[in-house]
Design a protein around this motif. Structure first.
Motif, PDB file in Angstrom:
ATOM      1  N   GLN A  52       0.962  -0.402  -5.941  1.00  0.00           N
ATOM      2  CA  GLN A  52       1.031  -1.499  -6.849  1.00  0.00           C
ATOM      3  C   GLN A  52       0.736  -2.666  -6.148  1.00  0.00           C
ATOM      4  N   VAL A  53      -0.096  -3.654  -6.309  1.00  0.00           N
ATOM      5  CA  VAL A  53      -0.688  -4.657  -5.842  1.00  0.00           C
ATOM      6  C   VAL A  53      -0.213  -5.984  -6.595  1.00  0.00           C
ATOM      7  N   PHE A  54       0.286  -6.885  -5.862  1.00  0.00           N
ATOM      8  CA  PHE A  54       0.903  -8.080  -6.303  1.00  0.00           C
ATOM      9  C   PHE A  54      -0.036  -9.110  -6.083  1.00  0.00           C
ATOM     10  N   THR A  55      -0.835  -9.425  -7.064  1.00  0.00           N
ATOM     11  CA  THR A  55      -2.077 -10.501  -6.453  1.00  0.00           C
ATOM     12  C   THR A  55      -1.989 -11.783  -7.584  1.00  0.00           C
ATOM     13  N   ASN A  56      -2.880 -12.626  -7.076  1.00  0.00           N
ATOM     14  CA  ASN A  56      -3.106 -13.930  -7.965  1.00  0.00           C
ATOM     15  C   ASN A  56      -4.472 -13.670  -8.766  1.00  0.00           C
ATOM     16  N   GLY A  57      -5.201 -12.628  -8.253  1.00  0.00           N
ATOM     17  CA  GLY A  57      -6.359 -12.276  -9.081  1.00  0.00           C
ATOM     18  C   GLY A  57      -7.614 -13.143  -8.629  1.00  0.00           C
ATOM     19  N   VAL A  58      -7.257 -14.092  -7.709  1.00  0.00           N
ATOM     20  CA  VAL A  58      -8.721 -14.690  -6.809  1.00  0.00           C
ATOM     21  C   VAL A  58      -9.321 -13.920  -5.881  1.00  0.00           C
ATOM     22  N   PHE A  59     -10.101 -12.877  -6.077  1.00  0.00           N
ATOM     23  CA  PHE A  59     -10.699 -12.205  -5.039  1.00  0.00           C
ATOM     24  C   PHE A  59     -12.053 -11.928  -5.338  1.00  0.00           C
ATOM     25  N   SER A  60     -12.955 -11.528  -4.238  1.00  0.00           N
ATOM     26  CA  SER A  60     -14.528 -11.604  -4.460  1.00  0.00           C
ATOM     27  C   SER A  60     -14.823 -10.247  -5.310  1.00  0.00           C
ATOM     28  N   ALA A  61     -16.259 -10.431  -5.731  1.00  0.00           N
ATOM     29  CA  ALA A  61     -16.789  -9.249  -6.518  1.00  0.00           C
ATOM     30  C   ALA A  61     -16.583  -8.158  -5.786  1.00  0.00           C
ATOM     31  N   GLN A  62     -16.901  -8.034  -4.423  1.00  0.00           N
ATOM     32  CA  GLN A  62     -16.717  -6.745  -3.377  1.00  0.00           C
ATOM     33  C   GLN A  62     -15.401  -6.287  -3.637  1.00  0.00           C
TER      34      GLN A  62
ATOM     35  N   LEU B 163     -11.461  -2.272  -5.978  1.00  0.00           N
ATOM     36  CA  LEU B 163     -10.319  -1.997  -6.897  1.00  0.00           C
ATOM     37  C   LEU B 163     -10.673  -1.152  -8.089  1.00  0.00           C
ATOM     38  N   VAL B 164     -11.974  -1.073  -8.647  1.00  0.00           N
ATOM     39  CA  VAL B 164     -12.249  -0.259  -9.785  1.00  0.00           C
ATOM     40  C   VAL B 164     -12.444   0.911  -9.421  1.00  0.00           C
ATOM     41  N   GLU B 165     -12.975   1.066  -8.108  1.00  0.00           N
ATOM     42  CA  GLU B 165     -13.206   2.696  -7.603  1.00  0.00           C
ATOM     43  C   GLU B 165     -11.802   3.135  -7.537  1.00  0.00           C
ATOM     44  N   LYS B 166     -10.733   2.468  -7.175  1.00  0.00           N
ATOM     45  CA  LYS B 166      -9.303   3.269  -7.351  1.00  0.00           C
ATOM     46  C   LYS B 166      -8.373   2.985  -8.523  1.00  0.00           C
ATOM     47  N   LYS B 167      -9.230   2.865  -9.516  1.00  0.00           N
ATOM     48  CA  LYS B 167      -8.663   2.353 -10.934  1.00  0.00           C
ATOM     49  C   LYS B 167      -7.564   3.339 -11.414  1.00  0.00           C
ATOM     50  N   ASP B 168      -7.620   4.593 -11.150  1.00  0.00           N
ATOM     51  CA  ASP B 168      -6.718   5.515 -11.450  1.00  0.00           C
ATOM     52  C   ASP B 168      -5.323   5.640 -10.648  1.00  0.00           C
ATOM     53  N   ASN B 169      -5.383   4.915  -9.437  1.00  0.00           N
ATOM     54  CA  ASN B 169      -4.500   4.971  -8.302  1.00  0.00           C
ATOM     55  C   ASN B 169      -3.594   3.688  -8.099  1.00  0.00           C
ATOM     56  N   ILE B 170      -3.931   2.601  -8.724  1.00  0.00           N
ATOM     57  CA  ILE B 170      -3.561   1.326  -8.268  1.00  0.00           C
ATOM     58  C   ILE B 170      -2.894   0.636  -9.572  1.00  0.00           C
ATOM     59  N   LYS B 171      -1.380   0.151  -9.356  1.00  0.00           N
ATOM     60  CA  LYS B 171      -1.071  -0.582 -10.695  1.00  0.00           C
ATOM     61  C   LYS B 171      -1.061  -2.033 -10.149  1.00  0.00           C
ATOM     62  N   TYR B 172      -0.843  -3.090 -11.115  1.00  0.00           N
ATOM     63  CA  TYR B 172      -1.049  -4.456 -10.626  1.00  0.00           C
ATOM     64  C   TYR B 172       0.008  -5.142 -11.168  1.00  0.00           C
ATOM     65  N   SER B 173       0.691  -6.325 -10.528  1.00  0.00           N
ATOM     66  CA  SER B 173       1.313  -7.201 -11.017  1.00  0.00           C
ATOM     67  C   SER B 173       0.486  -8.635 -10.739  1.00  0.00           C
ATOM     68  N   PHE B 174       0.051  -9.264 -11.758  1.00  0.00           N
ATOM     69  CA  PHE B 174      -0.742 -10.314 -11.528  1.00  0.00           C
ATOM     70  C   PHE B 174       0.123 -11.803 -11.669  1.00  0.00           C
ATOM     71  N   ASN B 175       0.120 -12.544 -10.855  1.00  0.00           N
ATOM     72  CA  ASN B 175       0.787 -13.815 -10.832  1.00  0.00           C
ATOM     73  C   ASN B 175      -0.276 -14.794 -11.079  1.00  0.00           C
ATOM     74  N   ILE B 176      -0.629 -15.203 -12.423  1.00  0.00           N
ATOM     75  CA  ILE B 176      -1.577 -16.060 -12.757  1.00  0.00           C
ATOM     76  C   ILE B 176      -1.024 -17.451 -13.472  1.00  0.00           C
ATOM     77  N   ASN B 177      -1.684 -18.427 -13.052  1.00  0.00           N
ATOM     78  CA  ASN B 177      -1.302 -19.820 -13.413  1.00  0.00           C
ATOM     79  C   ASN B 177      -1.815 -20.068 -14.791  1.00  0.00           C
ATOM     80  N   PRO B 178      -1.694 -21.469 -15.491  1.00  0.00           N
ATOM     81  CA  PRO B 178      -2.242 -21.931 -16.498  1.00  0.00           C
ATOM     82  C   PRO B 178      -3.435 -22.202 -16.060  1.00  0.00           C
ATOM     83  N   PRO B 179      -4.564 -22.530 -16.964  1.00  0.00           N
ATOM     84  CA  PRO B 179      -5.945 -22.740 -16.582  1.00  0.00           C
ATOM     85  C   PRO B 179      -5.999 -23.991 -15.953  1.00  0.00           C
ATOM     86  N   ASN B 180      -5.257 -25.034 -16.115  1.00  0.00           N
ATOM     87  CA  ASN B 180      -5.363 -26.424 -15.461  1.00  0.00           C
ATOM     88  C   ASN B 180      -5.110 -26.371 -14.316  1.00  0.00           C
TER      89      ASN B 180
END
Length: 131
Positions: free
Chosen positions: A78-88, A93-110
């Motif tokens: 499981q990856v605890f991430t803010n979701g700010v990462f590169s296209a690469q 992560l898409v290649e590993k789609k079946d094997n990784i779970k996520y916890s996203f810590n995302i703030n409001p748009p502003n």
């Protein structure tokens, strides 16, 4: 599930961050050898789940190697991430789609500059399209 802080490097400055004081110190990351030792300990204790945390774990210089090693050793990741990462990184992560779970810590748009907010949304859209 074990939480392993693999880096204190982050690309955000969230006021509520539990590691805020740590980020003001020298930027560091766990060595790959130390990570392998941690997984070995978990395996011996019967735990096969690991949560990769930071800072922003995807910024670790050997993040891909860490994920691949964990999966090769039959760990649930499981990856605890803010979701700010590169296209690469999102492609990896898409290649590993079946094997990784996520916890996203995302703030409001502003909270974000517009380009960063757009990047977070694009990353989420890509990841969830394939999950």
């Amino acid at each position: 599930m074990a939480n392993i802080l693999i880096t204190n490097i982050c690309n955000q400055k969230c006021s509520y961050c539990f590691a805020e004081n740590e980020f003001q110190k020298k930027k560091t990351e766990m060595s790959f050898n130390d990570f392998k030792k941690a997984l070995s300990f978990l395996k011996k204790s019967g735990d096969n789940k690991v949560r990769l945390m930071g800072g922003e774990p995807t910024l670790h210089s050997q993040f891909k190697k860490i994920v691949d090693y964990s999966l090769k050793n039959k760990f649930s990741v499981q990856v605890f991430t803010n979701g700010v990462f590169s296209a690469q990184m999102v492609n990896f992560l898409v290649e590993k789609k079946d094997n990784i779970k996520y916890s996203f810590n995302i703030n409001p748009p502003n909270f974000y500059p517009k380009t960063t907010w757009n990047q977070v949304n694009k990353n989420l859209e890509i990841l969830f399209l394939f999950i």
